[in-house]
Design an enzyme around this catalytic site. Structure first.
Site, PDB file in Angstrom:
ATOM      1  N   HIS A 119       0.814  -1.214   0.000  1.00 40.18           N
ATOM      2  CA  HIS A 119       0.000   0.000   0.000  1.00 40.18           C
ATOM      3  C   HIS A 119       0.846   1.263   0.000  1.00 40.18           C
ATOM      4  O   HIS A 119       2.053   1.234   0.227  1.00 40.18           O
ATOM      5  CB  HIS A 119      -0.975   0.021   1.183  1.00 40.18           C
ATOM      6  CG  HIS A 119      -0.357   0.258   2.539  1.00 40.18           C
ATOM      7  ND1 HIS A 119      -0.212  -0.735   3.483  1.00 40.18           N
ATOM      8  CD2 HIS A 119       0.152   1.387   3.118  1.00 40.18           C
ATOM      9  CE1 HIS A 119       0.338  -0.225   4.574  1.00 40.18           C
ATOM     10  NE2 HIS A 119       0.574   1.058   4.378  1.00 40.18           N
ATOM     11  N   GLU A 139      -3.849   3.681   1.537  1.00 40.60           N
ATOM     12  CA  GLU A 139      -4.125   3.908   2.952  1.00 40.60           C
ATOM     13  C   GLU A 139      -4.294   5.398   3.194  1.00 40.60           C
ATOM     14  O   GLU A 139      -3.397   6.191   2.897  1.00 40.60           O
ATOM     15  CB  GLU A 139      -2.985   3.370   3.809  1.00 40.60           C
ATOM     16  CG  GLU A 139      -3.168   3.645   5.320  1.00 40.60           C
ATOM     17  CD  GLU A 139      -1.939   3.266   6.130  1.00 40.60           C
ATOM     18  OE1 GLU A 139      -1.846   2.105   6.533  1.00 40.60           O
ATOM     19  OE2 GLU A 139      -1.056   4.142   6.333  1.00 40.60           O
ATOM     20  N   ASN A 185      -5.534  12.142  11.130  1.00 41.27           N
ATOM     21  CA  ASN A 185      -5.238  12.581  12.490  1.00 41.27           C
ATOM     22  C   ASN A 185      -6.455  13.340  13.004  1.00 41.27           C
ATOM     23  O   ASN A 185      -6.872  14.348  12.408  1.00 41.27           O
ATOM     24  CB  ASN A 185      -3.988  13.462  12.497  1.00 41.27           C
ATOM     25  CG  ASN A 185      -2.751  12.668  12.113  1.00 41.27           C
ATOM     26  OD1 ASN A 185      -2.390  11.698  12.764  1.00 41.27           O
ATOM     27  ND2 ASN A 185      -2.099  13.069  11.026  1.00 41.27           N
ATOM     28  N   ARG A 245       8.918  19.798  -2.003  1.00 39.89           N
ATOM     29  CA  ARG A 245       8.723  18.753  -3.003  1.00 39.89           C
ATOM     30  C   ARG A 245       9.400  17.455  -2.575  1.00 39.89           C
ATOM     31  O   ARG A 245      10.452  17.459  -1.948  1.00 39.89           O
ATOM     32  CB  ARG A 245       9.277  19.177  -4.364  1.00 39.89           C
ATOM     33  CG  ARG A 245       8.503  20.281  -5.032  1.00 39.89           C
ATOM     34  CD  ARG A 245       8.651  20.261  -6.537  1.00 39.89           C
ATOM     35  NE  ARG A 245      10.029  20.078  -6.969  1.00 39.89           N
ATOM     36  CZ  ARG A 245      10.377  19.664  -8.181  1.00 39.89           C
ATOM     37  NH1 ARG A 245       9.455  19.382  -9.071  1.00 39.89           N
ATOM     38  NH2 ARG A 245      11.644  19.542  -8.510  1.00 39.89           N
ATOM     39  N   ARG A 278       3.098  18.652 -23.166  1.00 34.62           N
ATOM     40  CA  ARG A 278       3.671  17.857 -24.250  1.00 34.62           C
ATOM     41  C   ARG A 278       3.090  16.454 -24.325  1.00 34.62           C
ATOM     42  O   ARG A 278       2.875  15.924 -25.405  1.00 34.62           O
ATOM     43  CB  ARG A 278       5.197  17.750 -24.060  1.00 34.62           C
ATOM     44  CG  ARG A 278       5.953  19.078 -24.176  1.00 34.62           C
ATOM     45  CD  ARG A 278       7.446  18.858 -23.936  1.00 34.62           C
ATOM     46  NE  ARG A 278       8.202  20.095 -24.039  1.00 34.62           N
ATOM     47  CZ  ARG A 278       9.506  20.183 -23.817  1.00 34.62           C
ATOM     48  NH1 ARG A 278      10.179  19.092 -23.466  1.00 34.62           N
ATOM     49  NH2 ARG A 278      10.132  21.329 -23.933  1.00 34.62           N
ATOM     50  N   GLN A 279       2.875  15.847 -23.175  1.00 38.57           N
ATOM     51  CA  GLN A 279       2.408  14.460 -23.165  1.00 38.57           C
ATOM     52  C   GLN A 279       0.888  14.415 -23.251  1.00 38.57           C
ATOM     53  O   GLN A 279       0.191  14.770 -22.295  1.00 38.57           O
ATOM     54  CB  GLN A 279       2.900  13.742 -21.894  1.00 38.57           C
ATOM     55  CG  GLN A 279       4.411  13.527 -21.873  1.00 38.57           C
ATOM     56  CD  GLN A 279       4.841  12.788 -20.615  1.00 38.57           C
ATOM     57  OE1 GLN A 279       5.027  13.378 -19.562  1.00 38.57           O
ATOM     58  NE2 GLN A 279       5.011  11.478 -20.738  1.00 38.57           N
ATOM     59  N   HIS A 283       1.037   2.760  -9.803  1.00 36.65           N
ATOM     60  CA  HIS A 283       2.304   3.100  -9.167  1.00 36.65           C
ATOM     61  C   HIS A 283       2.216   4.310  -8.252  1.00 36.65           C
ATOM     62  O   HIS A 283       1.227   5.053  -8.253  1.00 36.65           O
ATOM     63  CB  HIS A 283       3.415   3.305 -10.207  1.00 36.65           C
ATOM     64  CG  HIS A 283       3.307   4.544 -11.034  1.00 36.65           C
ATOM     65  ND1 HIS A 283       2.944   4.530 -12.365  1.00 36.65           N
ATOM     66  CD2 HIS A 283       3.542   5.857 -10.748  1.00 36.65           C
ATOM     67  CE1 HIS A 283       2.958   5.760 -12.840  1.00 36.65           C
ATOM     68  NE2 HIS A 283       3.327   6.581 -11.884  1.00 36.65           N
ATOM     69  N   GLU A 333       7.718   4.274  -8.785  1.00 38.46           N
ATOM     70  CA  GLU A 333       8.400   5.110  -9.767  1.00 38.46           C
ATOM     71  C   GLU A 333       9.349   6.068  -9.055  1.00 38.46           C
ATOM     72  O   GLU A 333       8.940   6.829  -8.161  1.00 38.46           O
ATOM     73  CB  GLU A 333       7.394   5.920 -10.588  1.00 38.46           C
ATOM     74  CG  GLU A 333       8.055   6.891 -11.568  1.00 38.46           C
ATOM     75  CD  GLU A 333       7.065   7.808 -12.269  1.00 38.46           C
ATOM     76  OE1 GLU A 333       7.516   8.693 -13.014  1.00 38.46           O
ATOM     77  OE2 GLU A 333       5.839   7.659 -12.062  1.00 38.46           O
ATOM     78  N   HIS A 337       4.161   6.913   3.459  1.00 39.74           N
ATOM     79  CA  HIS A 337       5.085   5.822   3.149  1.00 39.74           C
ATOM     80  C   HIS A 337       4.498   4.898   2.095  1.00 39.74           C
ATOM     81  O   HIS A 337       3.314   4.979   1.772  1.00 39.74           O
ATOM     82  CB  HIS A 337       5.379   4.992   4.410  1.00 39.74           C
ATOM     83  CG  HIS A 337       4.146   4.396   5.042  1.00 39.74           C
ATOM     84  ND1 HIS A 337       3.485   4.991   6.099  1.00 39.74           N
ATOM     85  CD2 HIS A 337       3.426   3.260   4.770  1.00 39.74           C
ATOM     86  CE1 HIS A 337       2.444   4.263   6.439  1.00 39.74           C
ATOM     87  NE2 HIS A 337       2.381   3.193   5.646  1.00 39.74           N
ATOM     88  N   GLU A 360       7.268   0.957   5.159  1.00 44.43           N
ATOM     89  CA  GLU A 360       6.776   0.044   6.184  1.00 44.43           C
ATOM     90  C   GLU A 360       6.991  -1.385   5.717  1.00 44.43           C
ATOM     91  O   GLU A 360       6.843  -1.691   4.533  1.00 44.43           O
ATOM     92  CB  GLU A 360       5.290   0.305   6.437  1.00 44.43           C
ATOM     93  CG  GLU A 360       4.712  -0.495   7.590  1.00 44.43           C
ATOM     94  CD  GLU A 360       3.242  -0.176   7.868  1.00 44.43           C
ATOM     95  OE1 GLU A 360       2.755  -0.538   8.950  1.00 44.43           O
ATOM     96  OE2 GLU A 360       2.590   0.440   6.981  1.00 44.43           O
TER      97      GLU A 360
END
Length: 325
Positions: free
Chosen positions: A25, A88, A92, A112, A146-147, A184, A241, A268, A317
């Site tokens: 996950h 997941e 909080n 970033r 572009r993509q 991914h 990735e 994570h 994890e």
């Protein structure tokens, strides 16, 4: 890229030989879980596998995935940690009532680091048209940039969701609709060589695809615990990735935000296997202080798990596949 391993030169046998290893996950923190769960269920058709409250620590976990056959634990609960493609959501308590609370989506300077999660679909044009009709916001539409074969939707907290199509005339199967996949998770890394050695030699992942973009000066590396024969890597789940922007490895002061320092957002990825104690023990024995641990196996408040850190400080994890919350 160097031809010899120099950071993590020994491939861990427990990782290389364990066929039960999988990327289970990806965890992100959310402000309002009811809003986020509804978003992923309504617009992407995900299902809620389970939730767990932790009153003493004042947080809750919610696990979603695309519809699929999931095994059962001995207690008859869905085997959340025995499959790939799980999202997941960590909440909080109280954040939903705080008008000033914002999560860090990982894509804004100077914080970033984490980039996005990616869902792969059979028909991206049709999916994007439906999402727009349903009022989903986009960071990038197919026509932008572009993509032209990808898009980025935004979830309620501003996390980027990349959309790609797995049916491709130029690649192998699948040639038909096999359902949407949580394909991914993307994180940015400072030193590609060091990160690749870590994920391959320490955690046993395999490099399944590399994409170099010379004009924009970055390279993408896609790692997984294997791609079924005859399928392309965009049609499976549990892929990581790594994005490397050229030159960061030569800047001694450069650092990505790991999502767990303030301001928080990304948490994570989680790797699961049948016997994580063996894996964690071998990592500790082989690498010693070359490896940084958030929590060593079975030594934290929550038992039967560990948190290891990669070269950029991102948390991974490690849990048993049959873990019961």
């Amino acid at each position: 890229m160097a031809t010899e391993n120099k950071y993590y030169p020994i491939k861990i046998a427990a990782a290389a030989q364990d066929s039960t290893l999988k990327v289970n996950h990806t965890c992100v923190r959310v402000k309002n879980p009811a809003r986020s769960i509804e978003f992923y269920q309504k617009h992407f058709g995900m299902t809620l596998l389970g939730s767990k409250d932790f009153p003493d620590m004042k947080f809750s976990l919610h696990f979603l995935t695309f519809p699929k056959e999931v095994g059962k634990t001995e207690q008859g609960q869905p085997e959340i940690f025995g499959t790939s493609g799980v999202l997941e959501l960590t909440h909080n308590w109280g954040s939903e009532n705080d008008p000033e609370f914002r999560v860090n989506n990982g894509n804004q300077e100077p914080h970033r680091g984490f980039g996005h999660i990616c869902f792969s679909v059979a028909d991206i044009k049709k999916t994007c048209e439906r999402l727009e009709a349903e009022g989903v916001s986009f960071k990038k539409r197919m026509a932008d940039g572009r993509q032209k074969d990808i898009a980025f939707a935004l979830d309620p907290d501003g996390y980027w969701i990349e959309l790609v199509q797995y049916i491709k005339d130029t690649e192998e199967a699948p040639r038909k609709d096999i359902g949407d996949k949580f394909n991914h998770t993307m994180i940015r890394v400072k030193d590609a060589e060091k990160s690749l050695e870590f994920y391959q030699n320490v955690l046993g992942m395999k490099l399944v695809r590399k994409s170099e973009h010379e004009n924009a000066k970055f390279t993408l590396y896609f790692l997984a615990y294997g791609v079924p024969s005859g399928q392309n890597s965009s049609s499976i789940e549990g892929v990581l990735e790594l994005t490397h922007n050229w030159g960061t490895e030569n800047d001694p002061g450069f650092k990505y935000h790991n999502g767990n320092e303030k301001p928080q957002g990304y948490g994570h990825i989680c790797v699961s296997c049948n016997d994580p104690a063996v894996l964690c023990n071998e990592i500790e024995q082989r690498y010693g202080d070359k490896i940084s641990w958030g929590v060593k196996f079975n030594q934290g408040k929550m038992k039967n798990l560990a948190f290891i850190k990669d070269p950029d400080g991102y948390s991974i994890e490690i849990v048993p596949s049959g873990l019961v919350l």
